[in-house]
Motif scaffolding. Sequence first.
Motif, PDB file in Angstrom:
ATOM      1  N   LYS A 552       7.271  26.433 -13.361  1.00  0.00           N
ATOM      2  CA  LYS A 552       8.331  27.411 -13.127  1.00  0.00           C
ATOM      3  C   LYS A 552       9.684  26.806 -13.503  1.00  0.00           C
ATOM      4  N   SER A 553      10.481  27.580 -14.204  1.00  0.00           N
ATOM      5  CA  SER A 553      11.729  27.060 -14.763  1.00  0.00           C
ATOM      6  C   SER A 553      12.737  26.652 -13.698  1.00  0.00           C
ATOM      7  N   ASP A 554      12.572  27.136 -12.475  1.00  0.00           N
ATOM      8  CA  ASP A 554      13.492  26.727 -11.413  1.00  0.00           C
ATOM      9  C   ASP A 554      12.945  25.573 -10.576  1.00  0.00           C
ATOM     10  N   LEU A 555      11.858  24.950 -11.073  1.00  0.00           N
ATOM     11  CA  LEU A 555      11.319  23.764 -10.422  1.00  0.00           C
ATOM     12  C   LEU A 555      11.930  22.531 -11.077  1.00  0.00           C
ATOM     13  N   GLN A 556      12.627  21.726 -10.307  1.00  0.00           N
ATOM     14  CA  GLN A 556      13.348  20.576 -10.835  1.00  0.00           C
ATOM     15  C   GLN A 556      12.594  19.275 -10.553  1.00  0.00           C
ATOM     16  N   GLY A 557      12.905  18.250 -11.365  1.00  0.00           N
ATOM     17  CA  GLY A 557      12.391  16.908 -11.108  1.00  0.00           C
ATOM     18  C   GLY A 557      11.040  16.603 -11.703  1.00  0.00           C
ATOM     19  N   VAL A 558      10.441  17.555 -12.422  1.00  0.00           N
ATOM     20  CA  VAL A 558       9.127  17.330 -13.020  1.00  0.00           C
ATOM     21  C   VAL A 558       9.242  16.415 -14.240  1.00  0.00           C
ATOM     22  N   ASP A 559      10.220  16.685 -15.077  1.00  0.00           N
ATOM     23  CA  ASP A 559      10.428  15.878 -16.282  1.00  0.00           C
ATOM     24  C   ASP A 559      11.432  14.759 -16.013  1.00  0.00           C
ATOM     25  N   PRO A 560      11.245  13.614 -16.682  1.00  0.00           N
ATOM     26  CA  PRO A 560      10.165  13.304 -17.610  1.00  0.00           C
ATOM     27  C   PRO A 560       8.859  13.001 -16.867  1.00  0.00           C
ATOM     28  N   GLN A 561       7.746  13.508 -17.406  1.00  0.00           N
ATOM     29  CA  GLN A 561       6.447  13.247 -16.805  1.00  0.00           C
ATOM     30  C   GLN A 561       6.034  11.803 -17.103  1.00  0.00           C
ATOM     31  N   ASP A 562       5.466  11.162 -16.121  1.00  0.00           N
ATOM     32  CA  ASP A 562       5.179   9.733 -16.211  1.00  0.00           C
ATOM     33  C   ASP A 562       4.136   9.446 -17.294  1.00  0.00           C
ATOM     34  N   PRO A 563       4.470   8.610 -18.296  1.00  0.00           N
ATOM     35  CA  PRO A 563       3.514   8.343 -19.377  1.00  0.00           C
ATOM     36  C   PRO A 563       2.275   7.602 -18.916  1.00  0.00           C
ATOM     37  N   MET A 564       2.326   6.978 -17.728  1.00  0.00           N
ATOM     38  CA  MET A 564       1.139   6.298 -17.197  1.00  0.00           C
ATOM     39  C   MET A 564       0.346   7.211 -16.272  1.00  0.00           C
ATOM     40  N   PHE A 569       5.538  13.706  -6.704  1.00  0.00           N
ATOM     41  CA  PHE A 569       5.887  15.010  -6.126  1.00  0.00           C
ATOM     42  C   PHE A 569       7.174  14.940  -5.303  1.00  0.00           C
ATOM     43  N   GLN A 570       7.509  13.755  -4.791  1.00  0.00           N
ATOM     44  CA  GLN A 570       8.715  13.637  -3.972  1.00  0.00           C
ATOM     45  C   GLN A 570       9.984  13.900  -4.765  1.00  0.00           C
ATOM     46  N   ASP A 571       9.908  13.830  -6.100  1.00  0.00           N
ATOM     47  CA  ASP A 571      11.078  14.098  -6.934  1.00  0.00           C
ATOM     48  C   ASP A 571      11.303  15.593  -7.169  1.00  0.00           C
ATOM     49  N   TRP A 572      10.311  16.403  -6.846  1.00  0.00           N
ATOM     50  CA  TRP A 572      10.358  17.817  -7.194  1.00  0.00           C
ATOM     51  C   TRP A 572      11.162  18.611  -6.155  1.00  0.00           C
TER      52      TRP A 572
END
Length: 576
Positions: A552-564, A569-572
């Motif tokens: 959802k476009s109003d969900l923050q903190g997902v990017d950048p997704q961890d390459p490993m 979830f605590q960042d979201w």
Amino acid sequence: MGTRIRIVSGLAALGLGLTACSGGGAGSSSQQGSAQGKDTVTVAFRTPNWILPISAPGFTQGENEIFSTALYRKLYAYKLDGASQDNIDTERSLAQPPAVSDGGKTLTITLKDNTWSDGKPITTKDIKFWWDLVTTNKDKWASYKPGGFPDNIASFQVKDDKTFSLTTKKAYNTAWFVDNQLNRIVPIPQHAWDKGDAKQTFTQLTDAAKDPKSYATNPLWKTNSGPWKLASYVPSGEVVLAKQDTYSGSDKPKLNKIVLRPFTGDDAEFNVLRAGQIDYGYIPPANLSQKSYLESKSYKISPWYGWSITYLQLNFNNPKTGALFKQPYLRQSLQMLIDQPTISKVIWSDMAAPTCGPVPAKPGAPAGQGCAYAFDPAKAKQLLEANGWKVTPDGQTTCQDAAKCGDGIAAGTPLSFTVTSQSGFTATSKMFAEIKSQMSKLGIQLAIKEVPDSVAVTPACKPSDAKCSWDMSFFGSQGSWYYPAFASGERLFQTDAPVNLGSYSNPEADQLIDKAQFSADAGALTAYNDFLAKDLPVLWMPNPVYQVSAYKSDLQGVDPQDPMNLMYFQDWSWKS
């Protein structure tokens, strides 16, 4: 994602993708993500089935790593942005970066001030407890490799409640040791779990971890160190994580709940995603054409790039075709017939990039530039002809001059191979159809055999083994190999390495791998990469993104997704 198979961080594992599908509903839960308010996020996620923060064989799936990390913080967390020493994520880590002494052999580690969920401090007693459990039961620990951690430790010493040291038997490259050995340490609550005997305690903990139906009620799992606690758990079904109010880390959760919802298949997940009933999901490869539709429904589309490489394994021990693969000119010719840039763009819809060697490009860096062997059918033909082959376009190319073809190759030997590949991936099938077409133009016959589990049926073998009949193996529809923070090759390409399925062996490669692992030379990893990029222990293939995420476009903190492939979830949070 279907039956996704890949090899991750040194362990052969099945169905590792967090969006792989097991049993469970297709979205009938009453939770509707942001429609329920701004305190919950619903995530497409395969049901984790291992809660103990000590890995076990058969339970190394990616969703278990994410689940465990949400509940139990590791000693060190990592990030690949180059901003910190040895890739250590200083904010998320429980300890300060190690102090190195004794010529690189001794690492002294000081814990930061943190507490368990019950308020007890996290101390070196919890590190020692973990150490005793894994050293006493290392044969049951999935991260154990004979000769590796903890066998490579000469001395483990607790200095006080906050400080301990590890002294290795030989000096390692500190970056390698910090990234690829210390990444395994997870403090566990000695005061809550210790029964006094390491074997008895380990047995009780593993028995409890093998009983998922009791995860949400067993008092064992109530004491944790992570930002989340387990609120509810349905075996093969939905899992709810709740914010841990007593979490002592600085990256405190911004949401109250994370709902992890499994799906019975890609179609079930995508139908729920299209309906807007899930906050974070993924677009199956077959549905990438609907990207713009999802964007119109207020989803953000984000390719998840992995710290990974993709390759086609060659069986150097095959009694018939192994002699062919041992010829460098033949490997070069085959590589020149794989049009990685075009396949990445057209077949993978720009959701893949060329692999050029064993060390992946850093996140954000351009991938696929300067590969040692570009797509060049004319040069491939010249190489074959110069080495004694009669090239018969659209026919059967055979060895005409055995003296030039190479050791063990008789006159009349055909260039004919079978690729054992993963089933269930449209892009993979199309990719091999393209490669087969290119090879047939030079008279190289390529048969494609698709199976659900290409890793299991193409094991490392000896020429005398009946099972050694496979020629080429592909298990890279989601990346063949995902690295820990330091992308060294001792588990992949060293002689007799545990995941060297093709039995590649080159003394010079072994020396370079050792140097990257043991030398303080900052250029050792580059030298290793450059040599194997040219020597071709495997054929380099387009490296797909881990998945194409949609949230959802109003969900923050997902990017950048961890390459490993971890999820924090605590960042979201939801935009206010």
